[in-house]
Design a protein around this motif. Structure first.
Motif: not given
Length: 476
Positions: A41, A43, A45, A59-61, A122, A160
């Motif tokens: 996973r 994530r 930005e 923002y990507d996930a 994070d 990220s």
């Protein structure tokens, strides 16, 4: 902000039954030499402030898995964005095609490690959206206040968080949480109708606190402005074969491209590298020691474990000029009869692992940097580099300098523009004439491409003098 346990990537608690996933993996790798289930996973930005306005705030996930089964030189690989038992079953059928009738002997799982080279937090949390935008706005204003010649400022803040879980056929499960942050600043100044630019940046596997501190980003702005001002007075670079002194730190990108790729295991197993078949031979000048080290805490290129679950390591590639090692993933190591070195890396779950660099650098020597420059009779002193190209099969490279100076009789003269360095890695290694005592790592801005995959890396070196490089320039 403190992460709660519900924020963690726990695919075997929320999406898959671990025992059933293991059974599917074992069926896919029955009769194989190796294989794994890689779950991820990620994530991220990115904020871009350009021309006094917020240009990008994204923002990507993503999440998914890749299942691999390896037999000899063949690897079957399938991936999906859906982490489910049904998707896993379909992927296992595809990967299984590479095994055929089987007959392989499953390799032992990597030895476990209890090291942790970076925080598992994070990095996108802890600062609000407005705070990040305000930082970029302050950078823009600060640069314009520093020098009235500034006509454009661009600042990029990125963060990220990649979380991976690697399940092996013997039931071993390895996890790793990988933070990454970066802050880049570019300025353009104009004087008498002439424009020049300067760019700096960096980051690593840590939180945003350090990057957002005033003393840090103001230092970046001052450095970007300094480079732009230097280039305002630059003269056309000379052309010809001459000695070149490379500065410490980021100029190690030349080492990375011209030499590092040629020491990756797959190129040498296939004998497509200029260094193939030269193990235990003198390939560089005495005193040259080159390492690839993925164990340096918080560095951009560091990894607690690689993308096959092998712990990263401090690997000596060249020792006192002698080739002593290659960088290996599990497949190439097995085929070459050596141990994996923790260099099996992939861009994401959608890609297969391959031998890749982590932090590649040359150790320092005994010479004083000033003395090395003073010994340069007629040449170039290059301290900043932009893009470059290299041919792995023969090691030939071309690199453009972003900051360089003309040197005559040991005196550093005017800055030069348009300089390119041309040569080949095997020859350049042997023509290293002096090694400084100022080894430094780059500020954390490297990305490495190979076969369409990009991974973060680090480079480093001390001040070096290399004899007989071809300098491409535009001076008459």
């Amino acid at each position: 902000m403190i992460r709660t346990i519900s924020d963690d990537f726990r695919p075997f608690d929320t999406k898959l039954d671990r025992d059933q996933a293991l059974k599917i993996l074992q069926n896919a790798t029955n009769g194989a030499d190796d294989g794994e289930l890689f779950l991820e996973r990620k994530r991220g930005e990115i904020f871009v402030f350009d021309d006094s306005r917020l240009k990008t705030a994204s923002y990507d996930a993503s999440e998914g898995f890749g299942l691999r089964a390896v037999k000899g030189e063949t690897a079957g690989y399938a991936h999906a964005t859906e982490i489910s038992e049904q998707a896993l079953l379909r992927a296992s059928e595809t990967a299984r095609l590479a095994i055929g009738a089987g007959g392989g002997t499953l390799a032992a799982a990597p030895q476990a490690t209890n090291q942790k080279l970076y925080s598992d937090a994070d990095p996108m949390q802890g600062f609000t959206f407005p705070a990040k935008v305000e930082l970029l706005r302050e950078i823009d204003a600060f640069a314009r206040d520093l020098d009235t010649r500034v006509v454009q400022v661009s600042a990029t803040l990125a963060a990220s968080h990649q979380e991976v879980a690697i399940l092996r056929p013997d039931g071993t499960l390895v996890t790793d949480d990988r933070p990454m942050t970066r802050l880049n600043v570019s300025v353009i100044i104009e004087q008498n109708g002439k424009r020049e630019s300067g760019s700096v940046g960096g980051g690593g596997r840590y939180m945003l606190d350090g990057l957002m501190a005033h003393e840090h980003w103001q230092g970046l702005v001052r450095e970007a402005l300094r480079i732009a001002v230097v280039n305002l007075d630059a003269e056309p670079a000379p052309a010809g074969v001459m000695d070149v002194v490379l500065g410490p730190g980021w100029p190690g990108i030349l080492l990375h491209e011209a030499i590092g790729h040629g020491l990756e295991g797959d190129f040498n197993r296939k004998k497509t590298s200029a260094f193939a078949g030269l193990m235990d031979q003198q390939i560089a000048a005495k005193g040259v020691t080159v390492l690839d080290d993925g164990t340096i805490p918080d560095r951009r290129g560091s990894i607690t474990v690689d993308d096959e679950g092998t712990p990263s390591a401090k690997n000596v590639l060249i020792e006192d000029g002698v080739l002593v090692g290659y960088m290996q993933d599990r497949q190439n190591a097995r085929l070459m009869g050596v141990k994996p070195t923790g260099n099996g890396r992939r861009q994401s779950y959608a890609h297969t692992p391959m031998p890749r660099m982590t932090n590649t650098y040359m150790l320092g020597g005994n010479a004083e940097p000033e003395a090395i420059v003073n010994d340069l009779k007629d040449g170039i002193y290059a301290v900043g580099f932009g893009g470059g190209q290299v041919d792995i099969t023969n090691g030939k490279f071309v690199f453009s300098c972003t900051e360089a100076y003309r040197v005559k009789d040991g005196v550093v003269g005017a800055p030069v523009k348009g300089a390119t360095l041309i040569g080949d890695g095997a020859t350049a290694l042997k023509q290293i004439r002096a090694i400084g005592n100022d080894m430094a790592l780059d500020p954390g801005m490297g990305n490495c491409g190979k076969q369409g995959q990009w991974v973060p890396v680090g480079v480093g070196q001390p001040t070096l003098m290399i004899g007989g490089l071809t300098v491409g320039g535009s001076a008459a």
